[in-house]
Design an enzyme around this catalytic site. Structure first.
Site, PDB file in Angstrom:
ATOM      1  N   HIS A  62      35.223  19.951  52.598  1.00  0.00           N
ATOM      2  CA  HIS A  62      33.815  20.346  52.631  1.00  0.00           C
ATOM      3  C   HIS A  62      33.606  21.308  53.789  1.00  0.00           C
ATOM      4  O   HIS A  62      34.476  21.469  54.649  1.00  0.00           O
ATOM      5  CB  HIS A  62      32.896  19.121  52.718  1.00  0.00           C
ATOM      6  N   ASP A  66      33.589  20.950  61.557  1.00  0.00           N
ATOM      7  CA  ASP A  66      34.760  20.223  62.069  1.00  0.00           C
ATOM      8  C   ASP A  66      35.896  20.161  61.048  1.00  0.00           C
ATOM      9  O   ASP A  66      36.971  19.629  61.341  1.00  0.00           O
ATOM     10  CB  ASP A  66      34.378  18.815  62.564  1.00  0.00           C
ATOM     11  N   ASP A 210      34.928  13.786  53.736  1.00  0.00           N
ATOM     12  CA  ASP A 210      33.835  12.934  54.215  1.00  0.00           C
ATOM     13  C   ASP A 210      33.148  12.331  52.986  1.00  0.00           C
ATOM     14  O   ASP A 210      32.884  13.028  52.002  1.00  0.00           O
ATOM     15  CB  ASP A 210      32.840  13.750  55.049  1.00  0.00           C
TER      16      ASP A 210
END
Lengths: 305, 305
Positions: A62, A66, A210
């Site tokens: 995604h 980070d 995530d």
């Protein structure tokens, strides 16, 4: 295959952990792949035996910083190394405009071919030696998990048996390996199938992005390895002021049990777990609910499958 | 003021050096400034006593990746730290579109105010305690040098003299410090000018961007410190297959002598200078032409002016 964790922190780098990145190299391959590429992934690579030169594919789960802010430096450094082999990037929609924008404004004149593939749905990407299943996950922005399914590999060729039977070494061995029928000059006939063991089952590795629902990998029961985020323990998560679309160690362990995965590695660790004791809380929570082999990833941890 | 080199490599990070960044903090200030921000500058900051939280201004010399790819992570981390003070970024044209694009596609929802100022010409930027002169340089893309000229600071207040004269401590001292006339209850009259030493001359620091002509700083003779790139020695530069718009150690030293700068620090070192011996070649070449104090920067080198 070999897996190396290049970054295991959630959101922000710490002194112990860099932000997300994972290197994967199949057996006997020179080229290797990255899954996510947080800032300073190229710096982490410098500390391993991997090289940007041989990096051929990058899969991005995604577009949060980070997980992607290291891409630009990888492109620039591959360029400075005069690498000419193409680089493929697979990522959710938006990656193309983003990379084009950064390339334009930072005057990056690429000497190699950059192939960008935008993932827009549940899909299967077919490569020479493996497939990647793209799994839409549940997060605050579009996020994908990648399930790598390695092709089955040919069984072991029994060289000793061929030698013992006096079959001359050379091209005939290649034919036997290839399961062909071979006729010797002395008239003897051999079937390659009698010299080749059963095929080696390709490994299945779940690599989560995530996500707050690890059961979304339900189509991949019995995977050899599940690598998935568990940003918090359940206790810490329940005490957060704000809810985040992340998985807890407890949730992940329950899902890993339900999916019947053979090994579980927890990654994407919140910076609050900044000591061995705190990290152990994540591990102990998982162990209550999942009885297989479970580890909490750390930077430069290696796994061989 | 304190200066700390956070990255001293040209183009690509090495095991010894990160890409360009330099931290600067004026005396008695909590806030500090960055000059350039290559990838992993936030990781370098983690190893110092500086914090992203107190970083208030960033000056970018030019938009090549090795000078800017750390910006995005700084924004994301400042955000995650819930910092709310504004951050100002000064950089050549293009920075606004670039940052807006990265912020948009990486879904960075900033909680603090980001003020972006595009430098388009030779100019002077005025701040409370210093000025920055922007100097157009000569490079393959638009590049600026920044000359920081600190305001003169008030002279030292002679507390002992005031005490010896029996002037009561308190508000009167503040008036004297401020060079006002003070009348005591006993009728004595004092002039603050007699208690305050001569003003301390503000320091002048030249901070070069990528540039092949260090004499472009000709308006700043006698600067206290010149920090400038010398990517190659003259010998290595002359043997390059392709010409780059960079300065050599020899050229820089000749310019530093002509400008009469008091100290010279060479930075932006090509990765080919990968040993102490090789780095020494840069230093020895410079010493032939410039007789002042000269150093080759290394990561985390500190300078106090």
């Amino acid at each position: 295959m070999q897996i190396i964790f290049l970054g295991t922190s959630a959101g922000i780098p710490t002194k112990r952990r860099n932000v997300s990145a994972l290197g994967l190299r199949l057996e006997n391959e020179k080229e290797w792949y990255l899954f996510d590429c947080g800032e300073a992934t190229q710096h982490q690579i410098l500390k391993t035996d991997l090289s940007i030169y041989n990096l051929s594919k990058i899969f991005i789960t995604h577009l949060h910083g980070d997980h992607i802010y290291g891409l630009f430096g990888i492109l620039a450094s591959k360029n400075m190394q005069r690498a000419i082999s193409p680089l493929e990037i697979y990522a959710p929609k938006g990656i193309k405009e983003l990379l084009e924008c950064v390339i334009k404004y930072s005057n990056l004149n690429l000497h190699f071919e950059l192939k960008i593939f935008e993932i827009t749905k549940k899909d299967v990407l077919k490569f020479e030696k493996f497939k990647i299943y793209t799994i839409p996950l549940s997060h605050s922005i579009t996020s994908y998990g990648y399930v790598l399914v390695e092709n089955d590999r040919p069984g072991r060729f029994d060289v000793q048996k061929a030698k013992n039977l006096g079959i001359p070494e050379g091209p005939l061995y290649a034919k036997l390996k290839n399961k062909e029928i071979v006729i010797l000059e002395d008239g003897r006939v051999f079937d390659g199938n009698d010299f080749v063991g059963p095929p080696k089952k390709g490994k299945v590795v779940i690599i989560g992005g995530d996500n707050d629902n690890p059961l979304l990998f339900k189509d991949f029961n019995n995977a050899d390895l599940m690598i998935h985020e568990a940003t918090f323990t359940q206790k810490d998560f329940d005490n957060l002021e704000k809810s985040y679309k992340h998985t807890t160690s407890k949730q992940l362990a329950i899902a890993a049990k339900e999916l019947g995965v053979k090994k579980l590695i927890i990654t994407h660790i919140s910076p609050r777990y900044d000591s061995d004791e705190r990290v152990n809380e994540l591990l102990e929570e998982a162990k209550k609910y999942y009885k297989g082999e479970v580890k909490v990833a750390y930077d430069f941890m290696k796994v061989v499958l």
